[in-house]
Scaffold this active site. Structure first.
Site, PDB file in Angstrom:
ATOM      1  N   LYS A 289     -11.410  -1.846   7.722  1.00 33.78           N
ATOM      2  CA  LYS A 289     -10.663  -2.548   8.532  1.00 33.78           C
ATOM      3  C   LYS A 289     -10.935  -2.421   9.998  1.00 33.78           C
ATOM      4  O   LYS A 289     -11.139  -3.486  10.673  1.00 33.78           O
ATOM      5  CB  LYS A 289      -9.112  -2.520   8.104  1.00 33.78           C
ATOM      6  CG  LYS A 289      -8.649  -3.129   7.056  1.00 33.78           C
ATOM      7  CD  LYS A 289      -8.594  -2.344   5.840  1.00 33.78           C
ATOM      8  CE  LYS A 289      -8.002  -3.089   4.538  1.00 33.78           C
ATOM      9  NZ  LYS A 289      -7.352  -2.141   3.646  1.00 33.78           N
TER      10      LYS A 289
ATOM     11  N   ASP B  23      -0.889   6.769   6.221  1.00 29.84           N
ATOM     12  CA  ASP B  23      -2.054   6.011   5.873  1.00 29.84           C
ATOM     13  C   ASP B  23      -2.213   5.131   6.881  1.00 29.84           C
ATOM     14  O   ASP B  23      -1.272   4.021   7.133  1.00 29.84           O
ATOM     15  CB  ASP B  23      -1.710   5.143   4.669  1.00 29.84           C
ATOM     16  CG  ASP B  23      -2.760   4.162   4.117  1.00 29.84           C
ATOM     17  OD1 ASP B  23      -3.876   4.103   4.969  1.00 29.84           O
ATOM     18  OD2 ASP B  23      -2.462   3.435   3.264  1.00 29.84           O
TER      19      ASP B  23
ATOM     20  N   TRP C 100       0.804  -1.311  -0.091  1.00 28.53           N
ATOM     21  CA  TRP C 100       0.064   0.008  -0.049  1.00 28.53           C
ATOM     22  C   TRP C 100       0.815   1.212   0.163  1.00 28.53           C
ATOM     23  O   TRP C 100       0.585   2.316  -0.616  1.00 28.53           O
ATOM     24  CB  TRP C 100      -1.100  -0.017   1.186  1.00 28.53           C
ATOM     25  CG  TRP C 100      -2.132  -0.864   1.226  1.00 28.53           C
ATOM     26  CD1 TRP C 100      -2.135  -2.264   1.527  1.00 28.53           C
ATOM     27  CD2 TRP C 100      -2.931  -0.948   0.072  1.00 28.53           C
ATOM     28  NE1 TRP C 100      -3.104  -2.857   1.645  1.00 28.53           N
ATOM     29  CE2 TRP C 100      -3.750  -2.357   0.361  1.00 28.53           C
ATOM     30  CE3 TRP C 100      -3.240  -0.416  -0.955  1.00 28.53           C
ATOM     31  CZ2 TRP C 100      -4.895  -2.829  -0.400  1.00 28.53           C
ATOM     32  CZ3 TRP C 100      -4.599  -0.598  -1.776  1.00 28.53           C
ATOM     33  CH2 TRP C 100      -5.318  -1.869  -1.515  1.00 28.53           C
TER      34      TRP C 100
END
Ligand SMILES: *Cc1c(COP(=O)(O)O)cnc(C)c1O
Length: 364
Positions: free
Chosen positions: A198, A174, A102
Site C-alpha cells: 500500500k 498492523d 483485517w
C-alpha cells in the site's frame, strides 16, 4: 507514456521516480552487468541496498536503537499468525481490538494459534465498522501479553489518530495500509508490521519493527522461518530475501527522504484529505460518507456512496474515461472507495475533486 491516476486499494501506485530509477538500473545494477534479481544476496552490491532499506526505515520513522527492523515475507497475513505463535507460548494471553476486516482476520488467526488465550476485547462489527471505539468501549485485560490493533481500516475507512491507552501493556499494530503516512512515535509500540503493497513497495514483502524486550519474549521453539529472533539476529538474511522487492522498497524510501520525509508526506496527505472530504461534505446529500464519526475518517481510504447503483456504475465508468482507476468500493461495502496512499499526489486528488464536482452538476 500514459500513466493512470491510480486509486487502487492494494497493490497500489508507487512513486514514479522510484519506478523510473528501477527502470534505469534494471539491466546493469551498480556496474555488475546484472540486475539486482540476478546477483547473490551475499554480494556487497546487494548488501548495500538491503541495509539502505533498513536504515531509511529507521531514519524516516525515527525508530529508536532498541528496536530491530526486519524485512519478512508472507504479507500482512502471515504476521497475523507469526505474532501469536511467537508471543503466546506458555499460556500467555493477548487482547485484540477488532475495528475492521483485517483486524478481525488477525484475531481469527490468533485464535487458531492460541485458542481462547486470544481474546477480542472490543468488536465494532455490530456497527459495520463505521467508527472507532471510544475509550470506555475497550476492556483490556491486565494479564494481556500484548494488545493488537489495526491502525487503518483499509476496507471501511476508519483510521486511529490517537492510540488506545493500554495501561503499559505492549501495543502491536498492523500498519499495512498507513505506515509512513505521517510521523509517529515508534516508542508507543512493541511491534509494528506492514505489508508493503500500500505505502511502501511490492506485495509479499513485510516491514516489521520490534522492540528488543518484546523480541526477547519470542519463542525459540518454532520452525526457523517463523521465528522473529532468527530474522532479527540474521539481519533478515537468514534465507534468500525477496531482493527485488527490497530494492524497490529502498527506491521508495529514498524518494520519500528526497521530498522531505514524513513531515512533508503528512502535509500532502492532510491537504489531500481536506480537498476530498471537503468535496464530499459540500455535497453531503449526493456523496454520502460511510464513516459515521468525522474524527475517525481515514486519510488513506475514503469510502462514500452515491444516491443510486446506476449513478455509482456511471461514476466508475466516467472516472475511467478520465484516466482514474480503482474507485470501485470493496465488494462487501459497495459504493466508491478512493485509496489515497502516499504515492497519490495532491494534483491527483485535485483532478478527482474536479471530476466529482462536474459529476454532481450533471447528475445531482
Ligand atoms: C492489505 C492489508 C493486509 C493484507 O496483506 P497481505 O500482504 O495481502 O497479506 C493486512 N492488513 C491490512 C490493514 C491491509 O490493508
Amino acid at each position: 507514456m500514459a500513466r493512470k491516476i491510480n486509486f487502487y486499494a492494494g497493490p497500489a501506485g508507487l512513486p514514479l521516480p522510484a519506478l523510473e530509477r528501477a527502470q534505469k538500473e534494471l539491466l546493469d545494477f551498480e556496474n555488475t552487468g546484472m540486475s539486482v534479481m540476478e546477483i547473490s544476496h551475499r554480494s556487497k552490491e546487494y548488501d548495500k541496498v538491503h541495509n539502505e532499506a533498513i536504515e531509511l526505515t529507521r531514519e524516516l520513522l525515527g525508530v529508536p536503537d532498541n528496536y530491530k527492523i526486519m524485512l519478512l515475507q508472507g504479507g500482512g497475513n502471515l504476521q497475523f499468525a507469526m505474532l501469536p505463535m511467537n508471543i503466546l507460548h506458555g499460556g500467555k494471553k493477548a487482547d485484540y481490538i477488532v475495528t475492521g476486516q483485517w483486524a478481525k482476520k488477525a484475531f481469527k488467526e490468533a485464535k487458531i494459534v492460541a485458542g481462547d488465550n486470544a481474546r477480542c476485547v472490543c468488536n465494532m462489527e455490530g456497527e459495520k465498522f463505521n467508527r472507532l471505539p471510544r475509550p470506555e468501549e475497550i476492556k483490556i485485560n491486565p494479564d494481556a501479553a500484548y494488545v493488537h490493533i489495526c491502525s487503518n481500516n483499509t476496507i471501511f475507512g476508519t483510521q486511529w489518530k490517537n492510540w488506545p491507552d493500554t495501561k503499559g501493556i505492549p501495543l502491536c499494530a498492523d500498519m499495512s495500509s498507513d505506515i509512513m503516512w505521517r510521523p509517529i512515535d515508534v516508542k508507543d509500540f512493541a511491534f509494528i508490521y506492514a505489508g508493503a503493497q500500500k505505502n511502501l513497495g511490492p506485495s509479499g514483502l513485510v516491514v516489521a519493527i520490534m522492540r528488543n524486550d518484546f523480541l526477547e519474549m519470542c519463542s525459540d521453539k518454532l520452525p526457523s522461518m517463523l521465528q522473529y529472533r532468527i530474522h532479527a539476529d540474521k539481519n533478515s538474511l537468514y534465507n534468500t530475501p525477496p531482493c527485488f522487492s527490497i530494492y524497490i522498497l529502498r527506491n521508495v524510501l529514498a524518494y520519500n527522504k528526497s521530498i522531505g520525509g514524513l513531515g512533508a508526506i503528512y502535509k500532502n496527505n492532510l491537504k489531500k484529505g481536506e480537498l476530498l472530504y471537503g468535496c464530499i461534505d459540500k455535497h453531503a446529500d449526493f456523496y454520502k460518507p460511510f464513516v459515521a464519526v468525522k474524527e475517525d475518517r481515514s486519510y488513506m481510504n475514503i469510502n462514500f456512496f452515491l444516491p443510486t447503483e446506476e449513478l455509482t456504475t456511471k461514476f466508475i465508468d466516467e472516472a475511467k474515461k478520465n484516466n482514474m482507476v480503482g474507485v470501485k468500493g470493496y465488494r462487501d461495502v459497495g459504493g466508491i472507495r478512493i485509496s489515497a496512499y502516499n504515492a497519490v499526489s495532491v494534483s491527483d486528488i485535485e483532478a478527482l475533486v474536479s471530476f466529482m464536482e462536474d459529476f454532481v452538476k450533471k447528475s445531482g
